[in-house]
Design an enzyme around this catalytic site. Sequence first.
Site, PDB file in Angstrom:
ATOM      1  N   ASP A  85      -1.321  -0.651   6.098  1.00  0.00           N
ATOM      2  CA  ASP A  85      -1.555  -0.023   7.405  1.00  0.00           C
ATOM      3  C   ASP A  85      -3.018  -0.047   7.803  1.00  0.00           C
ATOM      4  O   ASP A  85      -3.352   0.370   8.910  1.00  0.00           O
ATOM      5  CB  ASP A  85      -1.065   1.432   7.389  1.00  0.00           C
ATOM      6  CG  ASP A  85      -1.954   2.327   6.521  1.00  0.00           C
ATOM      7  OD1 ASP A  85      -2.210   1.958   5.355  1.00  0.00           O
ATOM      8  OD2 ASP A  85      -2.397   3.379   7.011  1.00  0.00           O
ATOM      9  N   ASP A  98      -0.150   5.166   0.810  1.00  0.00           N
ATOM     10  CA  ASP A  98      -0.344   6.180   1.843  1.00  0.00           C
ATOM     11  C   ASP A  98      -0.425   5.518   3.217  1.00  0.00           C
ATOM     12  O   ASP A  98      -1.257   4.655   3.461  1.00  0.00           O
ATOM     13  CB  ASP A  98      -1.622   6.979   1.573  1.00  0.00           C
ATOM     14  CG  ASP A  98      -1.513   8.416   2.054  1.00  0.00           C
ATOM     15  OD1 ASP A  98      -0.938   8.632   3.118  1.00  0.00           O
ATOM     16  OD2 ASP A  98      -1.986   9.317   1.344  1.00  0.00           O
ATOM     17  N   ASP A 120       0.856  -1.166   0.000  1.00  0.00           N
ATOM     18  CA  ASP A 120       0.000   0.000   0.000  1.00  0.00           C
ATOM     19  C   ASP A 120       0.908   1.237   0.000  1.00  0.00           C
ATOM     20  O   ASP A 120       2.102   1.153   0.355  1.00  0.00           O
ATOM     21  CB  ASP A 120      -0.903  -0.019   1.231  1.00  0.00           C
ATOM     22  CG  ASP A 120      -1.879   1.137   1.252  1.00  0.00           C
ATOM     23  OD1 ASP A 120      -2.527   1.386   0.224  1.00  0.00           O
ATOM     24  OD2 ASP A 120      -1.978   1.807   2.299  1.00  0.00           O
TER      25      ASP A 120
END
Length: 354
Positions: A225, A28, A26
């Site tokens: 995240d 961001d 991922d």
Amino acid sequence: MSQTVRMRPEGSDRPLSEAYDTALLDLDGVVYAGGEAIAYAVESLGTARAGGMHLAYVTNNALRTPDTVAAHLTELGIPAEESDVITSAQAVARLISEQVPAGARVLVIGGDGLRVALRERGLVPVESAEDEPVAVVQGYGGPELPWGRFAEACYAIARGVPWFASNADLTIPSARGIAPGNGAAVEVVRIATGAEPQVAGKPLPPMHRETILRTGAARPLVVGDRLDTDIEGAFNGEVDSLLVLTGVTDGEQLLAASPKHRPTYVDADLRGLLTGQPEVVAVGEGFRCGGWTATVGDVGVPPLERSREWGRLELEGEGEALDGLRALCAAAWTAAGDGTCELDGGKALARLGL
């Protein structure tokens, strides 16, 4: 499902960059935040790449094109090619192409990322419901997307045109805080039409399929995240995952995770790619990792009679905070079974500084 049902108890005796051939990263909250590289990301990814791990960047953001994302990563010191970036725009374009004829017109409610992805699949982007589209596709179009674009989608959908969405993330991070994401815009059209879109992005299977088709990964590791997109996407794809604590997920959310949101591994940041992962061992009614032993309080007591305080921690010698968190996860997830842990682990996490 595979070993993503709960943290792998035996950990990994090899660095993750050696145990897996491809990292599906991922962006961001993992690689960068607010456009700037997260601490240790540049160095860690460079070392993993030099050791032979393939790095792929997987994003639900359908606005930017892969070459734009690759250029941004390269500017940050993370060399990337257009082919290293997989977007939800690409996933939804493939989904549409499998259901409509080649050369068909598709009404685009979004940005250039969608238009480029549609053309790649031999489809023709159009701007109006009057252009006789055979499908409508909606993706994040930035904060300046005109309200009239939603009306255009509604007009086409009301005529029976099938509706697709790149992703359903309700929010996105911005430099000023949390902003409405594509999912919020999708809700506008859903409320107005009563229709339901076919969604492609994380955590749904079309996005995982797109990443595997484009990377050819044999032993992929999802790195993210967010529990509800990255980790759930890994669960749905039946592959292992690494949660890094540089983004939106905190310790309390992790302890309360249901099975589909439980990562295989947990680490502070992307340096976790370069190391093994410690073993978590069952000891009596608790679990030990490193110097920490975690025990769930009120074991065997009916839920309504339990105190909300749980998560006793004991330290023998020296111990890393992350090892304590891993032990707590094993204790909480085992106690919760197929549900979620509703007890309060705040004091235990505070002791760890998490």
